[in-house]
Scaffold this active site. Structure first.
Site, PDB file in Angstrom:
ATOM      1  N   HIS A   1      41.048  37.354  37.970  1.00  0.00           N
ATOM      2  CA  HIS A   1      39.828  35.839  37.193  1.00  0.00           C
ATOM      3  C   HIS A   1      39.512  36.461  36.027  1.00  0.00           C
ATOM      4  O   HIS A   1      39.767  37.374  35.959  1.00  0.00           O
ATOM      5  CB  HIS A   1      38.428  36.132  38.430  1.00  0.00           C
TER       6      HIS A   1
ATOM      7  N   ASN B   1      42.022  40.369  41.466  1.00  0.00           N
ATOM      8  CA  ASN B   1      42.147  39.178  41.750  1.00  0.00           C
ATOM      9  C   ASN B   1      43.106  37.969  40.510  1.00  0.00           C
ATOM     10  O   ASN B   1      43.394  36.690  40.358  1.00  0.00           O
ATOM     11  CB  ASN B   1      41.724  37.856  42.727  1.00  0.00           C
TER      12      ASN B   1
HETATM   13  C1  F6R Z   1      32.359  40.284  33.292  1.00  0.00           C
HETATM   14  C2  F6R Z   1      33.297  39.362  33.883  1.00  0.00           C
HETATM   15  C3  F6R Z   1      34.411  39.985  34.317  1.00  0.00           C
HETATM   16  C4  F6R Z   1      35.140  41.118  34.850  1.00  0.00           C
HETATM   17  C5  F6R Z   1      36.464  41.158  36.004  1.00  0.00           C
HETATM   18  C6  F6R Z   1      36.564  42.901  35.505  1.00  0.00           C
HETATM   19  O1  F6R Z   1      31.402  39.227  32.088  1.00  0.00           O
HETATM   20  O2  F6R Z   1      33.669  37.897  33.788  1.00  0.00           O
HETATM   21  O3  F6R Z   1      35.655  38.768  35.175  1.00  0.00           O
HETATM   22  O4  F6R Z   1      35.618  41.107  33.453  1.00  0.00           O
HETATM   23  O5  F6R Z   1      35.842  41.196  37.330  1.00  0.00           O
HETATM   24  O6  F6R Z   1      35.622  43.373  36.186  1.00  0.00           O
HETATM   25  P1  F6R Z   1      35.337  44.976  35.074  1.00  0.00           P
HETATM   26  O7  F6R Z   1      35.709  45.530  34.395  1.00  0.00           O
HETATM   27  O8  F6R Z   1      34.076  45.478  36.010  1.00  0.00           O
HETATM   28  O9  F6R Z   1      37.139  46.280  36.598  1.00  0.00           O
END
Ligand code: F6R
Length: 253
Positions: free
Chosen positions: A139, A137
């Protein structure tokens, strides 16, 4: 300015990102490293551990701050971000564990814990490099889509889509914590260099929206368009929409 580096695979993207982190540490052995968890940085952490093992890089004078932690999970819970960092990086390199910092998920007063973390971040100064992944999304950290860009570390409530996305790591969706402490966007943006990692087709649409769409807190990562020094390391699948829409010149090979 945002530079988008193309890699064929996530391993290649991880290696390029690790080289950029290593350059920061070479230039400043006491560097403040802003670290992230999740699947995206794992290939980069593997490469950093390899560089350490080969005697090419030392973290002994580095200090680290992590982006976030789930509320309710202690460092010995295998899905806590403290556990993740030990497992994927800290136990494999020579960083002094006393110099590693995460918000505590089990602080009795989460708001007071945010204040402690904010004071710590102020004392340590800007991150020399900040690692980021991107949520489906948009973030970054756990700064979910909203109507504002949070400046500092806050107690945040995870959106349904984030809880669903993270359920893959827990026995069931109901075990996924619904709140977290997350470094604010303002604190992310002050980093001297930001490295954004993205792998896989599932990130292709949001990566395009974040890097080429409107800058809006509805897509928190879009604020990176206004940052001074952003390096994106992504694999072919994650870059597929960007290349299709903006052409080959949008990426650096
Ligand atoms: C982790 C964090 C999250 C992840 C995001 C992507 O510390 O802050 O913003 O970077 O959710 O997660 P992945 O890499 O598992 O797709």
């Amino acid at each position: 300015m945002v530079k988008i580096y193309y890699s064929k695979t996530k391993e290649e993207a991880g290696l390029k990102a690790a080289k950029s982190v290593a350059a920061t540490i070479d230039a400043k052995p006491t560097a403040l490293l802003g670290l992230a968890t999740g699947s995206s940085p794992i290939p980069m952490y593997t490469e950093l551990a390899k560089m350490y093992n080969e005697g090419k890089l030392s973290f002994k004078d580095c200090v680290s701050v992590n982006l976030d932690e789930y509320v309710g999970l202690s460092p010995d819970h295998d899905q806590s971000y403290a556990y993740f960092m030990n497992d994927n990086l800290f136990s494999k390199i020579d960083i002094d564990i006393a110099k590693t910092n995460l918000p505590s998920g089990i602080a009795p007063d989460p708001v007071a814990e945010c204040e402690r973390y904010n004071a710590l971040l102020n004392t340590l100064g800007p991150q020399d490099v900040q690692i980021l992944g991107i949520g489906h999304n948009g973030h970054i950290g756990f700064n979910e889509p909203s109507d504002r860009f949070p400046q500092k570390t806050e107690l945040v409530y995870l959106t349904e889509s984030t809880v669903k996305a993270n359920a893959r790591f827990f026995a069931s969706e109901k075990d996924v914590p619904t709140s977290a402490l997350s470094m604010g966007i303002g604190q992310i943006l002050r980093a001297k260099k930001i490295i954004l990692l993205a792998n896989g087709e599932a990130k292709a649409e949001i990566l395009d929206k974040a890097l080429f769409g409107d800058v809006t807190p509805r897509v928190p990562a879009s604020i990176l368009q206004f940052a001074d020094c952003v390096e994106v390391y992504a694999d072919e699948e994650a870059l597929s929409v960007i290349i299709a829409k903006h052409g080959e010149n949008a990426v650096i090979r």
